[in-house]
Each structure stands twice: as C-alpha cells, then as structure tokens.
Design a protein around this motif. Structure first.
Motif, PDB file in Angstrom:
ATOM      1  N   GLU A 100      45.500  47.568  44.886  1.00 33.95           N
ATOM      2  CA  GLU A 100      45.299  47.166  43.687  1.00 33.95           C
ATOM      3  C   GLU A 100      43.680  46.645  43.685  1.00 33.95           C
ATOM      4  O   GLU A 100      43.128  46.749  42.755  1.00 33.95           O
ATOM      5  CB  GLU A 100      45.998  45.670  43.477  1.00 33.95           C
ATOM      6  N   GLU A 101      43.235  46.358  44.884  1.00 33.95           N
ATOM      7  CA  GLU A 101      41.938  45.869  45.022  1.00 33.95           C
ATOM      8  C   GLU A 101      41.130  47.414  44.828  1.00 33.95           C
ATOM      9  O   GLU A 101      40.042  47.205  43.995  1.00 33.95           O
ATOM     10  CB  GLU A 101      41.488  45.428  46.614  1.00 33.95           C
ATOM     11  N   PHE A 102      41.499  48.552  45.093  1.00 34.19           N
ATOM     12  CA  PHE A 102      40.686  49.528  44.877  1.00 34.19           C
ATOM     13  C   PHE A 102      40.808  49.847  43.366  1.00 34.19           C
ATOM     14  O   PHE A 102      39.524  49.918  42.865  1.00 34.19           O
ATOM     15  CB  PHE A 102      41.418  50.817  45.474  1.00 34.19           C
ATOM     16  N   HIS A 103      41.601  49.671  42.608  1.00 31.74           N
ATOM     17  CA  HIS A 103      41.810  50.083  41.321  1.00 31.74           C
ATOM     18  C   HIS A 103      40.920  48.996  40.426  1.00 31.74           C
ATOM     19  O   HIS A 103      40.451  49.312  39.363  1.00 31.74           O
ATOM     20  CB  HIS A 103      43.340  50.137  40.725  1.00 31.74           C
ATOM     21  N   CYS A 104      41.124  47.652  40.835  1.00 27.73           N
ATOM     22  CA  CYS A 104      40.415  46.731  40.203  1.00 27.73           C
ATOM     23  C   CYS A 104      38.742  46.747  40.230  1.00 27.73           C
ATOM     24  O   CYS A 104      38.111  46.513  39.404  1.00 27.73           O
ATOM     25  CB  CYS A 104      40.835  45.485  40.716  1.00 27.73           C
ATOM     26  N   LYS A 105      38.454  47.366  41.427  1.00 21.73           N
ATOM     27  CA  LYS A 105      36.930  47.440  41.745  1.00 21.73           C
ATOM     28  C   LYS A 105      36.599  48.803  41.041  1.00 21.73           C
ATOM     29  O   LYS A 105      35.329  49.049  40.786  1.00 21.73           O
ATOM     30  CB  LYS A 105      36.820  47.512  43.125  1.00 21.73           C
ATOM     31  N   ASN A 106      37.281  49.965  40.883  1.00 24.90           N
ATOM     32  CA  ASN A 106      37.012  51.137  40.389  1.00 24.90           C
ATOM     33  C   ASN A 106      36.616  51.020  38.803  1.00 24.90           C
ATOM     34  O   ASN A 106      37.216  51.422  37.874  1.00 24.90           O
ATOM     35  CB  ASN A 106      38.101  52.069  40.502  1.00 24.90           C
ATOM     36  N   GLN A 107      35.385  50.569  38.568  1.00 26.67           N
ATOM     37  CA  GLN A 107      34.912  50.230  37.119  1.00 26.67           C
ATOM     38  C   GLN A 107      33.576  50.709  37.160  1.00 26.67           C
ATOM     39  O   GLN A 107      32.791  50.811  36.111  1.00 26.67           O
ATOM     40  CB  GLN A 107      34.777  48.835  36.792  1.00 26.67           C
ATOM     41  N   SER A 108      33.246  51.879  37.958  1.00 28.49           N
ATOM     42  CA  SER A 108      31.892  52.503  37.967  1.00 28.49           C
ATOM     43  C   SER A 108      31.832  53.301  36.573  1.00 28.49           C
ATOM     44  O   SER A 108      32.892  54.115  36.085  1.00 28.49           O
ATOM     45  CB  SER A 108      31.698  53.412  38.918  1.00 28.49           C
ATOM     46  N   PRO A 109      30.824  53.156  35.721  1.00 30.05           N
ATOM     47  CA  PRO A 109      30.658  53.980  34.744  1.00 30.05           C
ATOM     48  C   PRO A 109      30.080  55.159  34.808  1.00 30.05           C
ATOM     49  O   PRO A 109      30.090  56.274  34.020  1.00 30.05           O
ATOM     50  CB  PRO A 109      29.469  53.329  33.742  1.00 30.05           C
ATOM     51  N   ASN A 110      29.807  55.755  35.993  1.00 25.34           N
ATOM     52  CA  ASN A 110      29.083  57.120  36.390  1.00 25.34           C
ATOM     53  C   ASN A 110      29.964  57.673  37.759  1.00 25.34           C
ATOM     54  O   ASN A 110      29.448  58.325  38.127  1.00 25.34           O
ATOM     55  CB  ASN A 110      27.562  57.114  36.664  1.00 25.34           C
ATOM     56  N   ASN A 111      31.159  57.333  37.533  1.00 26.11           N
ATOM     57  CA  ASN A 111      32.037  58.000  38.409  1.00 26.11           C
ATOM     58  C   ASN A 111      31.629  57.637  39.894  1.00 26.11           C
ATOM     59  O   ASN A 111      31.699  58.512  40.868  1.00 26.11           O
ATOM     60  CB  ASN A 111      32.322  59.570  38.233  1.00 26.11           C
ATOM     61  N   GLY A 112      30.862  56.508  40.371  1.00 28.05           N
ATOM     62  CA  GLY A 112      30.503  56.193  41.557  1.00 28.05           C
ATOM     63  C   GLY A 112      29.422  56.771  41.875  1.00 28.05           C
ATOM     64  O   GLY A 112      28.866  56.599  43.290  1.00 28.05           O
ATOM     65  N   VAL A 113      28.531  57.483  41.256  1.00 26.86           N
ATOM     66  CA  VAL A 113      27.250  58.142  41.899  1.00 26.86           C
ATOM     67  C   VAL A 113      26.234  57.201  42.265  1.00 26.86           C
ATOM     68  O   VAL A 113      25.484  57.360  43.234  1.00 26.86           O
ATOM     69  CB  VAL A 113      26.929  59.229  40.623  1.00 26.86           C
ATOM     70  N   SER A 114      26.054  56.193  41.599  1.00 31.37           N
ATOM     71  CA  SER A 114      25.068  55.050  41.766  1.00 31.37           C
ATOM     72  C   SER A 114      25.709  53.770  41.346  1.00 31.37           C
ATOM     73  O   SER A 114      26.689  53.701  40.981  1.00 31.37           O
ATOM     74  CB  SER A 114      23.730  55.295  41.229  1.00 31.37           C
ATOM     75  N   VAL A 115      24.944  52.696  41.971  1.00 27.87           N
ATOM     76  CA  VAL A 115      25.350  51.367  41.557  1.00 27.87           C
ATOM     77  C   VAL A 115      23.931  50.476  41.434  1.00 27.87           C
ATOM     78  O   VAL A 115      23.004  50.710  41.782  1.00 27.87           O
ATOM     79  CB  VAL A 115      25.921  50.540  42.858  1.00 27.87           C
ATOM     80  N   GLN A 116      24.480  49.427  40.411  1.00 25.29           N
ATOM     81  CA  GLN A 116      23.117  48.670  40.387  1.00 25.29           C
ATOM     82  C   GLN A 116      23.330  47.452  41.157  1.00 25.29           C
ATOM     83  O   GLN A 116      24.340  46.677  41.572  1.00 25.29           O
ATOM     84  CB  GLN A 116      23.405  48.195  38.799  1.00 25.29           C
TER      85      GLN A 116
END
Length: 130
Positions: A100-116
C-alpha cells in the motif's frame, strides 16, 4: 524497537539484498524533502558519498518494486542521493508484492524519471546524545 533489533533487521536485509544499477531505478514521488527525518540534509549525504567518507552500504537499503516494466523505489531521498553522487551500483531490497505504501507514494507525474526537491520549513525535533 531496540538498537539490537534494528541491527538484526539490517543484517537480515543485507543477506536478502540484490545489486542494481542506480540508473535503472526510478522515483515514485513527485517531490522529496531536502532533509531526512533525522534532520540531516540530503546535500550532506550526497557530499559524503561523493567524497567517499561514507559508502553506499552504510546507508539503509532502498526498497524497489517493478511496476509497468520499471523499477521504482519508495525510498526516494536515498535514491536521489545515490543518483546525485554518481554512485553506479547499490544494494537494494526487492519488494515482491507491491505494498500500500508503494501505491500511495507512486504519484510521479513523469513516471519516476525525476523528482523535485522541496524545503519543508517545519522545525524538526532532535534527540542529542550527550
């Protein structure tokens, strides 16, 4: 939990680790705080890794899972530090069944390529050993 229990858990996790290329791992979140929950700045961790004052194995393992043919980590700050420091290969724990933690955190708008990176001005409480 006691420090002995934490040490046993870390030793067990290292026995179950898999080596992965950092460039093959994506982020799950769209942003991360510029400090760890301990209060340590991520810039300090990057510097310590780059200058080889700490080794990747001295940092808790990141957990990764495969989603849509991409490896993604739920430990985004540590992954960011490894990527920014130029570390190429790290030990990881593979999440066999996405939590559940994985799915809750999986909010990247660019499929995880970068992070702000964001700065959270909330004060942290520190415990100091004297």
């Amino acid at each position: 939990s006691t420090s002995t229990e934490r040490l046993r858990a870390r030793v067990k996790s290292y026995n179950e680790r898999t080596m992965m290329n950092v460039c093959d791992i994506r982020f799950t979140q769209k942003s991360v705080n510029d400090t760890f929950s301990s209060g340590a700045p991520i810039k300090w961790t990057i510097h310590m890794l780059q200058s080889k004052q700490i080794k990747p194995c001295e940092i808790p393992l990141i957990r990764v899972g495969c989603l849509n043919d991409h490896w993604k980590s739920i430990d985004n700050r540590r992954l960011y530090c490894f990527k920014q420091s130029g570390i190429q290969t790290i030990p990881v724990i593979i999440i066999q069944e996405l939590t559940e933690e994985f799915h809750c955190k999986n909010q990247s708008p660019n499929n995880g390529v970068s992070v702000q990176i964001i700065h959270d001005p909330k004060p942290k409480t520190h415990l100091v050993n004297k």
